[in-house]
Motif scaffolding. Structure first.
Motif, PDB file in Angstrom:
ATOM      1  N   ALA A   7     -63.249  -2.335  -8.560  1.00 45.39           N
ATOM      2  CA  ALA A   7     -64.601  -2.045  -8.086  1.00 45.39           C
ATOM      3  C   ALA A   7     -64.622  -0.775  -7.228  1.00 45.39           C
ATOM      4  O   ALA A   7     -65.526   0.062  -7.362  1.00 45.39           O
ATOM      5  N   SER A   8     -63.632  -0.620  -6.365  1.00 47.78           N
ATOM      6  CA  SER A   8     -63.570   0.565  -5.513  1.00 47.78           C
ATOM      7  C   SER A   8     -63.380   1.828  -6.352  1.00 47.78           C
ATOM      8  O   SER A   8     -64.011   2.857  -6.104  1.00 47.78           O
ATOM      9  N   ALA A   9     -62.519   1.742  -7.347  1.00 51.52           N
ATOM     10  CA  ALA A   9     -62.272   2.895  -8.211  1.00 51.52           C
ATOM     11  C   ALA A   9     -63.525   3.250  -9.005  1.00 51.52           C
ATOM     12  O   ALA A   9     -63.875   4.432  -9.137  1.00 51.52           O
ATOM     13  N   ALA A  10     -64.205   2.243  -9.529  1.00 57.21           N
ATOM     14  CA  ALA A  10     -65.428   2.483 -10.302  1.00 57.21           C
ATOM     15  C   ALA A  10     -66.481   3.174  -9.446  1.00 57.21           C
ATOM     16  O   ALA A  10     -67.175   4.093  -9.908  1.00 57.21           O
ATOM     17  N   SER A  11     -66.593   2.755  -8.193  1.00 59.86           N
ATOM     18  CA  SER A  11     -67.564   3.355  -7.282  1.00 59.86           C
ATOM     19  C   SER A  11     -67.218   4.814  -7.006  1.00 59.86           C
ATOM     20  O   SER A  11     -68.099   5.686  -7.001  1.00 59.86           O
ATOM     21  N   ALA A  12     -65.941   5.093  -6.782  1.00 55.48           N
ATOM     22  CA  ALA A  12     -65.514   6.460  -6.501  1.00 55.48           C
ATOM     23  C   ALA A  12     -65.740   7.376  -7.697  1.00 55.48           C
ATOM     24  O   ALA A  12     -66.187   8.520  -7.554  1.00 55.48           O
ATOM     25  N   LEU A  13     -65.442   6.888  -8.891  1.00 53.02           N
ATOM     26  CA  LEU A  13     -65.647   7.696 -10.093  1.00 53.02           C
ATOM     27  C   LEU A  13     -67.132   7.923 -10.355  1.00 53.02           C
ATOM     28  O   LEU A  13     -67.551   9.007 -10.771  1.00 53.02           O
ATOM     29  N   ALA A  14     -67.950   6.904 -10.076  1.00 45.52           N
ATOM     30  CA  ALA A  14     -69.391   7.017 -10.307  1.00 45.52           C
ATOM     31  C   ALA A  14     -70.059   7.987  -9.337  1.00 45.52           C
ATOM     32  O   ALA A  14     -71.170   8.466  -9.590  1.00 45.52           O
ATOM     33  N   SER A  15     -69.381   8.301  -8.251  1.00 48.06           N
ATOM     34  CA  SER A  15     -69.974   9.194  -7.244  1.00 48.06           C
ATOM     35  C   SER A  15     -70.029  10.641  -7.706  1.00 48.06           C
ATOM     36  O   SER A  15     -70.716  11.455  -7.092  1.00 48.06           O
ATOM     37  N   GLU A  16     -69.314  10.968  -8.782  1.00 45.58           N
ATOM     38  CA  GLU A  16     -69.277  12.343  -9.281  1.00 45.58           C
ATOM     39  C   GLU A  16     -70.028  12.419 -10.613  1.00 45.58           C
ATOM     40  O   GLU A  16     -69.574  11.874 -11.610  1.00 45.58           O
ATOM     41  N   PRO A  17     -71.172  13.093 -10.654  1.00 39.28           N
ATOM     42  CA  PRO A  17     -71.998  13.139 -11.866  1.00 39.28           C
ATOM     43  C   PRO A  17     -71.295  13.741 -13.082  1.00 39.28           C
ATOM     44  O   PRO A  17     -71.631  13.387 -14.219  1.00 39.28           O
ATOM     45  N   LEU A  18     -70.333  14.622 -12.858  1.00 38.66           N
ATOM     46  CA  LEU A  18     -69.659  15.258 -14.001  1.00 38.66           C
ATOM     47  C   LEU A  18     -68.625  14.353 -14.670  1.00 38.66           C
ATOM     48  O   LEU A  18     -68.148  14.658 -15.753  1.00 38.66           O
ATOM     49  N   VAL A  19     -68.294  13.250 -14.004  1.00 36.50           N
ATOM     50  CA  VAL A  19     -67.275  12.339 -14.522  1.00 36.50           C
ATOM     51  C   VAL A  19     -67.940  11.159 -15.221  1.00 36.50           C
ATOM     52  O   VAL A  19     -68.792  10.483 -14.644  1.00 36.50           O
ATOM     53  N   THR A  20     -67.545  10.929 -16.464  1.00 36.41           N
ATOM     54  CA  THR A  20     -67.987   9.740 -17.196  1.00 36.41           C
ATOM     55  C   THR A  20     -66.772   8.850 -17.409  1.00 36.41           C
ATOM     56  O   THR A  20     -65.942   9.111 -18.288  1.00 36.41           O
ATOM     57  N   PRO A  21     -66.605   7.801 -16.607  1.00 32.17           N
ATOM     58  CA  PRO A  21     -65.416   6.945 -16.738  1.00 32.17           C
ATOM     59  C   PRO A  21     -65.418   6.194 -18.067  1.00 32.17           C
ATOM     60  O   PRO A  21     -66.470   5.774 -18.559  1.00 32.17           O
ATOM     61  N   GLU A  22     -64.234   6.049 -18.629  1.00 36.39           N
ATOM     62  CA  GLU A  22     -64.075   5.227 -19.834  1.00 36.39           C
ATOM     63  C   GLU A  22     -63.432   3.889 -19.480  1.00 36.39           C
ATOM     64  O   GLU A  22     -63.865   2.847 -19.927  1.00 36.39           O
ATOM     65  N   TYR A  23     -62.366   3.952 -18.689  1.00 37.05           N
ATOM     66  CA  TYR A  23     -61.786   2.710 -18.173  1.00 37.05           C
ATOM     67  C   TYR A  23     -60.977   3.021 -16.917  1.00 37.05           C
ATOM     68  O   TYR A  23     -60.516   4.138 -16.703  1.00 37.05           O
ATOM     69  N   PHE A  24     -60.838   2.011 -16.091  1.00 39.24           N
ATOM     70  CA  PHE A  24     -59.885   2.007 -14.983  1.00 39.24           C
ATOM     71  C   PHE A  24     -59.267   0.629 -14.992  1.00 39.24           C
ATOM     72  O   PHE A  24     -59.985  -0.377 -14.959  1.00 39.24           O
ATOM     73  N   GLU A  25     -57.934   0.557 -15.041  1.00 39.81           N
ATOM     74  CA  GLU A  25     -57.297  -0.753 -15.163  1.00 39.81           C
ATOM     75  C   GLU A  25     -56.149  -0.913 -14.182  1.00 39.81           C
ATOM     76  O   GLU A  25     -55.447   0.046 -13.831  1.00 39.81           O
ATOM     77  N   VAL A  26     -56.029  -2.148 -13.681  1.00 37.74           N
ATOM     78  CA  VAL A  26     -54.904  -2.571 -12.861  1.00 37.74           C
ATOM     79  C   VAL A  26     -54.099  -3.524 -13.738  1.00 37.74           C
ATOM     80  O   VAL A  26     -54.565  -4.619 -14.074  1.00 37.74           O
ATOM     81  N   ALA A  27     -52.896  -3.111 -14.131  1.00 38.07           N
ATOM     82  CA  ALA A  27     -52.167  -3.859 -15.151  1.00 38.07           C
ATOM     83  C   ALA A  27     -50.707  -4.027 -14.780  1.00 38.07           C
ATOM     84  O   ALA A  27     -50.150  -3.301 -13.937  1.00 38.07           O
ATOM     85  N   ASP A  28     -50.083  -4.990 -15.437  1.00 31.52           N
ATOM     86  CA  ASP A  28     -48.640  -5.145 -15.331  1.00 31.52           C
ATOM     87  C   ASP A  28     -47.983  -3.929 -15.976  1.00 31.52           C
ATOM     88  O   ASP A  28     -48.324  -3.535 -17.092  1.00 31.52           O
ATOM     89  N   ALA A  29     -47.025  -3.321 -15.290  1.00 23.90           N
ATOM     90  CA  ALA A  29     -46.457  -2.060 -15.761  1.00 23.90           C
ATOM     91  C   ALA A  29     -45.656  -2.206 -17.052  1.00 23.90           C
ATOM     92  O   ALA A  29     -45.479  -1.232 -17.781  1.00 23.90           O
ATOM     93  N   GLN A  30     -45.202  -3.424 -17.355  1.00 26.64           N
ATOM     94  CA  GLN A  30     -44.424  -3.628 -18.579  1.00 26.64           C
ATOM     95  C   GLN A  30     -45.286  -4.123 -19.730  1.00 26.64           C
ATOM     96  O   GLN A  30     -45.239  -3.584 -20.829  1.00 26.64           O
ATOM     97  N   THR A  31     -46.085  -5.150 -19.487  1.00 25.30           N
ATOM     98  CA  THR A  31     -46.882  -5.728 -20.570  1.00 25.30           C
ATOM     99  C   THR A  31     -48.198  -5.012 -20.781  1.00 25.30           C
ATOM    100  O   THR A  31     -48.836  -5.152 -21.820  1.00 25.30           O
ATOM    101  N   LEU A  32     -48.653  -4.265 -19.764  1.00 23.46           N
ATOM    102  CA  LEU A  32     -49.929  -3.543 -19.748  1.00 23.46           C
ATOM    103  C   LEU A  32     -51.144  -4.467 -19.739  1.00 23.46           C
ATOM    104  O   LEU A  32     -52.272  -4.005 -19.908  1.00 23.46           O
ATOM    105  N   GLN A  33     -50.930  -5.738 -19.508  1.00 22.55           N
ATOM    106  CA  GLN A  33     -52.052  -6.670 -19.485  1.00 22.55           C
ATOM    107  C   GLN A  33     -52.754  -6.630 -18.125  1.00 22.55           C
ATOM    108  O   GLN A  33     -52.095  -6.514 -17.080  1.00 22.55           O
ATOM    109  N   PRO A  34     -54.090  -6.702 -18.130  1.00 17.21           N
ATOM    110  CA  PRO A  34     -54.842  -6.662 -16.875  1.00 17.21           C
ATOM    111  C   PRO A  34     -54.429  -7.786 -15.930  1.00 17.21           C
ATOM    112  O   PRO A  34     -54.133  -8.908 -16.370  1.00 17.21           O
ATOM    113  N   LEU A  35     -54.447  -7.475 -14.641  1.00 14.86           N
ATOM    114  CA  LEU A  35     -54.031  -8.442 -13.634  1.00 14.86           C
ATOM    115  C   LEU A  35     -55.224  -8.997 -12.869  1.00 14.86           C
ATOM    116  O   LEU A  35     -56.178  -8.267 -12.581  1.00 14.86           O
TER     117      LEU A  35
END
Length: 282
Positions: free
Chosen positions: A224-252
C-alpha cells in the motif's frame, strides 16, 4: 574479438575451445549495451578462457510489436565496447538464423511464471526460454551470466537448466545503477528528459519498501505504501509492485524466518516500461 553470425560458426568456435580444454563463458544480451552488461563480460572473463557475448533482439519474448520495433539497436557501438573488457567472440545472428522455422515448443514454468512479469506479459518467458535454450545448445558454455535486475528471468532460467539438465552454471551478477539509483537498462535510452528525471523514483520506492520489510511491517502495508508513492508521480503508470519470496517468487502475506524477500516492480514512464527489484536478506 571474432565476429560470428551463424549457428554453425558459433558451434565450431566453442567446440574448438572445448577440445583444447578452455572454459567457455556466455553472456546473452539483446544489445544496446551499458555498464551492467560489461560487468557480466568482466565477470565471465575472470572465470573463463573464452567469453562469448550474443547480440540478438529476440522477437518471441516481446508482447508488443511496437516495443520490439523501438528496442534500441546499436551493434557497431556494442562491438566497440565488448573487446576492451575481455569478450573474445561476438555472436550476432539474424532472426532467420535463430528461427529457421516457427517454433511450436511451449515451456511451462508453473507458479514461477504466473506472477509479475509472467502475469503481465503472457508468453514472455516461453520466448526467453526458447532463445536461451538455443544459445545454450549452440555455445555449450560452462557458465552463463545474467543480471539480477531481471530477477524473475534468472529464476526461470535456473529452473530451465535444472529441468533440462544443461551442463552449465548460471551466474547472477548484481544490478548496476546510475548515480541517482536508476537501474541501468537498454530501455533507458528511450526515456525523454522529463521521464528520465522522474525515473529514480522507482528505486527510491524500493529502498523505502525494503526499510519497511526490515522493520517487520506486513507485506500488505508495504504494498500500500509503495502504491501510494508511485501514484504521487503523474508520469509514472505502475504495472505491479510485489513483496515476494525471493526463491519461489510467490506473493507474501507474512514473512518466514530464514527466507529472503524480493521486492519487484514494473512501471511505465512516458511510454517506456521499466522493471527493478531489491532483495532483503532474512
Amino acid at each position: 574479438m571474432q565476429i560470428l553470425t551463424t549457428a554453425a560458426g558459433l558451434q565450431a568456435y566453442t567446440e574448438r575451445a572445448r577440445q583444447t580444454g578452455k572454459r567457455v563463458g556466455l553472456v546473452p544480451t539483446m544489445g544496446a549495451l551499458h555498464a551492467g552488461h560489461l560487468q557480466l563480460v568482466r565477470a565471465a572473463r575472470a572465470d573463463c578462457d573464452e567469453v562469448i557475448a550474443s547480440l540478438f533482439v529476440n522477437p518471441t519474448q516481446f508482447n508488443s510489436a511496437e516495443d520490439f520495433r523501438l528496442y534500441p539497436r546499436l551493434p557497431e557501438a556494442d562491438a566497440a565496447l565488448l573487446a576492451p573488457v575481455g569478450c573474445t567472440a561476438l555472436f550476432v545472428p539474424s532472426v532467420d538464423e535463430i528461427y529457421p522455422r516457427p517454433t511450436v515448443l511451449r515451456f511451462d514454468f508453473g507458479a514461477l511464471e504466473q506472477v509479475m512479469e509472467g502475469a503481465h506479459r503472457p508468453g514472455h518467458f516461453n520466448g526467453v526460454a526458447t532463445v536461451v535454450s538455443k544459445l545454450f545448445h549452440l555455445a555449450r558454455p560452462h557458465r552463463a551470466y545474467f543480471g539480477q535486475k531481471d530477477w524473475q528471468q534468472v529464476a526461470v532460467i535456473r529452473q530451465l537448466v535444472a529441468d533440462l539438465s544443461f551442463d552449465l552454471e548460471i551466474v547472477a551478477c548484481p544490478t548496476i545503477r546510475e548515480a541517482d539509483g536508476l537501474a541501468m537498462s537498454s530501455r533507458n535510452l528511450r526515456l525523454d528528459a522529463e521521464a528520465r528525471a522522474v525515473a529514480p523514483l522507482l528505486h527510491r520506492v524500493l529502498v523505502a519498501a525494503a526499510a519497511e520489510v526490515r522493520q517487520g511491517i506486513l507485506p500488505a502495508q508495504v504494498r500500500a505504501s509503495a502504491a501510494s508513492a508511485l501514484a504521487s508521480e503523474p508520469l509514472v503508470t505502475p504495472e505491479y509492485f510485489e513483496v515476494a519470496d525471493a526463491q519461489t517468487l510467490q506473493p507474501l502475506s507474512e514473512y518466514a524466518a530464514g527466507r529472503d524477500v524480493v521486492l519487484c516492480l514494473a512501471a511505465h514512464l512516458g511510454g517506456v516500461r521499466l522493471i527493478d527489484n531489491v532483495v532483503v536478506a532474512a
